[in-house]
Design a protein around this motif. Sequence first.
Motif, PDB file in Angstrom:
ATOM      1  N   ASN A  32      -0.601  16.370   9.248  1.00 16.67           N
ATOM      2  CA  ASN A  32       0.250  15.600  10.162  1.00 16.67           C
ATOM      3  C   ASN A  32       0.455  14.164   9.674  1.00 16.67           C
ATOM      4  N   MET A  33      -0.644  13.488   9.385  1.00 14.62           N
ATOM      5  CA  MET A  33      -0.577  12.072   9.010  1.00 14.62           C
ATOM      6  C   MET A  33      -0.015  11.869   7.607  1.00 14.62           C
ATOM      7  N   LEU A  34      -0.446  12.686   6.642  1.00 16.73           N
ATOM      8  CA  LEU A  34       0.031  12.542   5.266  1.00 16.73           C
ATOM      9  C   LEU A  34       1.546  12.731   5.185  1.00 16.73           C
ATOM     10  N   PHE A  35       2.055  13.765   5.852  1.00 20.71           N
ATOM     11  CA  PHE A  35       3.491  14.053   5.785  1.00 20.71           C
ATOM     12  C   PHE A  35       4.296  12.984   6.523  1.00 20.71           C
ATOM     13  N   PHE A  36       3.751  12.469   7.639  1.00 22.58           N
ATOM     14  CA  PHE A  36       4.493  11.442   8.379  1.00 22.58           C
ATOM     15  C   PHE A  36       4.622  10.158   7.561  1.00 22.58           C
ATOM     16  N   PHE A  37       3.515   9.680   7.013  1.00 23.59           N
ATOM     17  CA  PHE A  37       3.565   8.416   6.280  1.00 23.59           C
ATOM     18  C   PHE A  37       4.320   8.549   4.965  1.00 23.59           C
ATOM     19  N   LYS A  38       4.192   9.699   4.297  1.00 22.40           N
ATOM     20  CA  LYS A  38       4.971   9.920   3.080  1.00 22.40           C
ATOM     21  C   LYS A  38       6.460   9.971   3.431  1.00 22.40           C
ATOM     22  N   GLY A  39       6.788  10.643   4.527  1.00 21.66           N
ATOM     23  CA  GLY A  39       8.177  10.701   4.982  1.00 21.66           C
ATOM     24  C   GLY A  39       8.700   9.320   5.336  1.00 21.66           C
ATOM     25  N   LEU A  40       7.858   8.504   5.983  1.00 24.80           N
ATOM     26  CA  LEU A  40       8.265   7.160   6.389  1.00 24.80           C
ATOM     27  C   LEU A  40       8.527   6.279   5.174  1.00 24.80           C
ATOM     28  N   SER A  41       7.780   6.504   4.093  1.00 30.07           N
ATOM     29  CA  SER A  41       7.986   5.710   2.877  1.00 30.07           C
ATOM     30  C   SER A  41       9.294   6.086   2.187  1.00 30.07           C
TER      31      SER A  41
ATOM     32  N   ILE B   3       0.850  -1.191   0.000  1.00 27.24           N
ATOM     33  CA  ILE B   3       0.000   0.000   0.000  1.00 27.24           C
ATOM     34  C   ILE B   3       0.886   1.241   0.000  1.00 27.24           C
ATOM     35  N   GLU B   4       0.487   2.235  -0.780  1.00 29.01           N
ATOM     36  CA  GLU B   4       1.225   3.499  -0.822  1.00 29.01           C
ATOM     37  C   GLU B   4       0.854   4.335   0.416  1.00 29.01           C
ATOM     38  N   PRO B   5       1.707   5.302   0.809  1.00 31.14           N
ATOM     39  CA  PRO B   5       1.482   6.040   2.062  1.00 31.14           C
ATOM     40  C   PRO B   5       0.132   6.765   2.145  1.00 31.14           C
ATOM     41  N   PHE B   6      -0.308   7.411   1.054  1.00 33.73           N
ATOM     42  CA  PHE B   6      -1.577   8.136   1.124  1.00 33.73           C
ATOM     43  C   PHE B   6      -2.762   7.181   1.218  1.00 33.73           C
ATOM     44  N   GLY B   7      -2.661   6.033   0.539  1.00 32.25           N
ATOM     45  CA  GLY B   7      -3.717   5.027   0.665  1.00 32.25           C
ATOM     46  C   GLY B   7      -3.789   4.484   2.077  1.00 32.25           C
ATOM     47  N   PHE B   8      -2.625   4.364   2.721  1.00 35.36           N
ATOM     48  CA  PHE B   8      -2.557   3.904   4.113  1.00 35.36           C
ATOM     49  C   PHE B   8      -3.250   4.902   5.034  1.00 35.36           C
TER      50      PHE B   8
ATOM     51  N   PHE C 133      -5.617   4.193  -2.277  1.00 41.34           N
ATOM     52  CA  PHE C 133      -6.366   3.198  -1.510  1.00 41.34           C
ATOM     53  C   PHE C 133      -6.996   2.164  -2.439  1.00 41.34           C
ATOM     54  N   THR C 134      -7.582   2.625  -3.549  1.00 39.56           N
ATOM     55  CA  THR C 134      -8.248   1.696  -4.477  1.00 39.56           C
ATOM     56  C   THR C 134      -7.246   0.912  -5.323  1.00 39.56           C
ATOM     57  N   ASP C 135      -5.993   1.366  -5.356  1.00 37.56           N
ATOM     58  CA  ASP C 135      -4.959   0.640  -6.100  1.00 37.56           C
ATOM     59  C   ASP C 135      -4.503  -0.628  -5.382  1.00 37.56           C
ATOM     60  N   VAL C 136      -4.834  -0.745  -4.101  1.00 30.80           N
ATOM     61  CA  VAL C 136      -4.400  -1.907  -3.313  1.00 30.80           C
ATOM     62  C   VAL C 136      -5.130  -3.161  -3.790  1.00 30.80           C
ATOM     63  N   ASN C 137      -4.377  -4.228  -3.962  1.00 30.63           N
ATOM     64  CA  ASN C 137      -4.966  -5.516  -4.343  1.00 30.63           C
ATOM     65  C   ASN C 137      -5.399  -6.237  -3.066  1.00 30.63           C
ATOM     66  N   TRP C 138      -6.555  -5.850  -2.547  1.00 30.39           N
ATOM     67  CA  TRP C 138      -7.005  -6.293  -1.230  1.00 30.39           C
ATOM     68  C   TRP C 138      -7.191  -7.801  -1.132  1.00 30.39           C
ATOM     69  N   THR C 139      -7.582  -8.435  -2.217  1.00 29.32           N
ATOM     70  CA  THR C 139      -7.894  -9.877  -2.163  1.00 29.32           C
ATOM     71  C   THR C 139      -6.648 -10.755  -2.098  1.00 29.32           C
ATOM     72  N   SER C 140      -5.491 -10.187  -2.424  1.00 30.27           N
ATOM     73  CA  SER C 140      -4.271 -11.014  -2.433  1.00 30.27           C
ATOM     74  C   SER C 140      -3.262 -10.597  -1.367  1.00 30.27           C
ATOM     75  N   LEU C 141      -3.697  -9.803  -0.379  1.00 25.91           N
ATOM     76  CA  LEU C 141      -2.781  -9.373   0.675  1.00 25.91           C
ATOM     77  C   LEU C 141      -2.386 -10.549   1.561  1.00 25.91           C
ATOM     78  N   PRO C 142      -1.105 -10.728   1.854  1.00 19.51           N
ATOM     79  CA  PRO C 142      -0.680 -11.784   2.774  1.00 19.51           C
ATOM     80  C   PRO C 142      -1.018 -11.399   4.209  1.00 19.51           C
TER      81      PRO C 142
END
Length: 299
Positions: free
Chosen positions: A82-91, A34-39, A206-215
Motif C-alpha cells: 500500500n505505502m510503497l505503491f502510493f509514494f512511488k506513484g506520488l513521485s 528523499i526518494e519514495p522508498f526511502g521516505f 534511505f541511506t542515500d539521503v544527505n541528512w545533515t544538509s536538509l533544509p
Amino acid sequence: MDNKRILAIFAAIGASAIYGLNHTIAKGVMPTYIEPFGFIFLRVFGAAVLFWGISFLGPKEKIATSDWPRILGCAVFGMVINMLFFFKGLSLSTPINSSVIVTLSPVMVLILASVLIRERITLLKTLGIIVGLAGALVLVLFSAESTGNAPNIPMGNVLFIVNAFSYGLYLILVKPLTAKYHAFTLMKWLFLIGVIINFPITIGEFTDVNWTSLPFDAIWKMAFVVAGTTFSTYLLNIYALKQLSASTISVFIYMQPLIAITYAILTGADQLNMVKIVAAILVFVGVYMVTKKKTEIRP
C-alpha cells in the motif's frame, strides 16, 4: 448533539484534512531530498517507534498463534505494498491525481469483499463500481504524459489504483483483528513487521539521503508525514470510531480530494484541467453509489 460526538466529528475532519494535505506535502520533498522508498522507511520506522512508545498506555495483550498469519498479511498489504505503491506513484504523478484515485478505496473494498467473503453486490453498487473505475481510467488514459516534477503521470496513476486495491484488502483482513485486540497492540506489531519487510527494499534510498544538509522545509514535511499522516490520523480515526459509525466516518473521504485540490492549487503544486474535473466527478459519483445504503420503508 453531545460534546463527545462533536469532538468525534472534529477528529474525523482532522484526519481527513491531514490526509488531504499529505498529497502535496509529501510530494514536495520527493525526489529532491528523499526518494519514495526511502521516505517509506522513514514513515514506517517513525510510526513504529511512536506506537511502541505509547503502547504501555493500552492493555497488555498476547497475539494468538492462529492470528499471526493474518497479521502478517495485514502488514504486507497495509504497511508495505500500500505505502510503497502510493509514494512511488506520488513521485511520478500529481497531488490532484493521487487524491482523486485514493477516494476509490470504498469501491475496492466492495469488489474484494464480494470475491473474498461473498458479500452481495446490488445493481446500484455494480454501477457505482463501473462509474468509479471509469473515472480512474480517464486519469490513466487521458492525463498528460508528464509535467514539471511528475515524470510519468499515467504510470503513477496505475500505481495509485494498485495502492487502493492493496489498502482495500488490508481493511478486509484487519477488520476481525480490530474486534479482538486493542488498536495500540495491533499497530505496534503491524508497523514493526512493516519495518522488517520494507527494510531490504527501502534502506538503500534511505541511506542515500544527505541528512545533515536538509533544509527546514524538507524536515517539517518529513515530520508531518510521520507524526501527522501516519501516527495522528490513526489515533484521530480511532477516537472518531468510538462515537460515530464506520459508515458516517466513510463520508469524510470526500473531504480528502477537496482539501488536496485546494491546497495543491493554492501552493502552485498542481492545477486543474478538464480531464481531472471529469475524472473526479466520475469517481465521486461512483463512490457515492457504492456507499449509499438502501433506505427501508416502514409501515
